[in-house]
Design an enzyme around this catalytic site. Structure first.
Site, PDB file in Angstrom:
ATOM      1  N   ARG A 280      15.486  81.794  18.714  1.00 40.27           N
ATOM      2  CA  ARG A 280      14.946  82.601  17.624  1.00 40.27           C
ATOM      3  C   ARG A 280      13.978  83.676  18.095  1.00 40.27           C
ATOM      4  O   ARG A 280      13.660  84.583  17.332  1.00 40.27           O
ATOM      5  CB  ARG A 280      14.328  81.699  16.561  1.00 40.27           C
ATOM      6  CG  ARG A 280      15.390  80.796  15.930  1.00 40.27           C
ATOM      7  CD  ARG A 280      14.966  79.967  14.767  1.00 40.27           C
ATOM      8  NE  ARG A 280      13.631  79.445  14.817  1.00 40.27           N
ATOM      9  CZ  ARG A 280      12.981  78.985  13.753  1.00 40.27           C
ATOM     10  NH1 ARG A 280      13.560  78.988  12.571  1.00 40.27           N
ATOM     11  NH2 ARG A 280      11.769  78.509  13.857  1.00 40.27           N
TER      12      ARG A 280
ATOM     13  N   GLU B 168       8.052  66.460  23.302  1.00 40.49           N
ATOM     14  CA  GLU B 168       7.491  65.228  22.764  1.00 40.49           C
ATOM     15  C   GLU B 168       8.228  64.003  23.316  1.00 40.49           C
ATOM     16  O   GLU B 168       7.628  63.000  23.652  1.00 40.49           O
ATOM     17  CB  GLU B 168       7.574  65.255  21.235  1.00 40.49           C
ATOM     18  CG  GLU B 168       6.809  64.138  20.584  1.00 40.49           C
ATOM     19  CD  GLU B 168       6.753  64.266  19.078  1.00 40.49           C
ATOM     20  OE1 GLU B 168       6.320  63.294  18.432  1.00 40.49           O
ATOM     21  OE2 GLU B 168       7.145  65.324  18.543  1.00 40.49           O
TER      22      GLU B 168
END
Length: 170
Positions: free
Chosen positions: A58, A95
């Site tokens: 993006r 994460e």
């Protein structure tokens, strides 16, 4: 113009507990898109920039426009194995696990002044990896630009020492 009006929050995407910030409504509206592009361009006023790096995927929406307006080159930063020529890679932590970004090795020359652009600054790991990669190739990170910053995730902390600008903050 309040650009938050053009960001659609999608609960539990891509996983439960995450509130995804969907920028496609902003991209679909010509007025909001033009406003955001100009505001991101305004962040670069007075800066000399040789290259603009857009982070997959993006970051590609605005980075080429910024490069064009700045008279700079555009460099796509991709996931491993997506670029056809010799690349340099930088790993970063997620994460749950890790990932990497690559650019063509010849894309950054010693002394190039580089603007990094991505859609969202979250934890800062992706942008920091790109800063490290650019510096390892001899470039200088002039600024990191983001459409959205998720301030509660403290991504700026990982970018200490680099100028950071974001258009919309949550």
């Amino acid at each position: 113009m309040n650009l938050r009006d053009y960001i659609e929050e999608v609960p539990d995407f891509p996983e439960k507990g995450v509130s995804f910030k969907d920028i496609t409504p902003l991209l679909e509206d010509p007025g909001a898109f033009a406003f955001a592009a100009q505001a991101l361009m305004d962040f670069t006023e007075g800066l000399k920039i040789d290259k603009v790096v857009g982070i997959e995927s993006r970051g590609y929406f605005f980075a080429p426009l910024l490069a064009y307006k700045l008279g700079a080159g555009f460099i796509p930063a991709r996931k491993p194995g997506k670029l056809p020529r010799k690349t340099r890679s930088q790993r970063y932590d997620l994460e749950y696990g890790n990932d990497a970004l690559e650019i063509h090795e010849v894309s950054i020359s010693k002394g190039d002044r580089v603007l990094i652009h991505d859609d969202v600054l979250a934890t800062g790991g992706t942008a920091r990896a790109m800063c490290n990669l650019i510096e390892n190739l001899g470039g200088q990170v002039v600024q990191c630009n983001f459409l959205i910053e998720l301030g509660f995730l403290n991504g700026r902390d990982k970018l200490e020492g680099f100028p950071v600008r974001s258009l919309i903050s949550y």
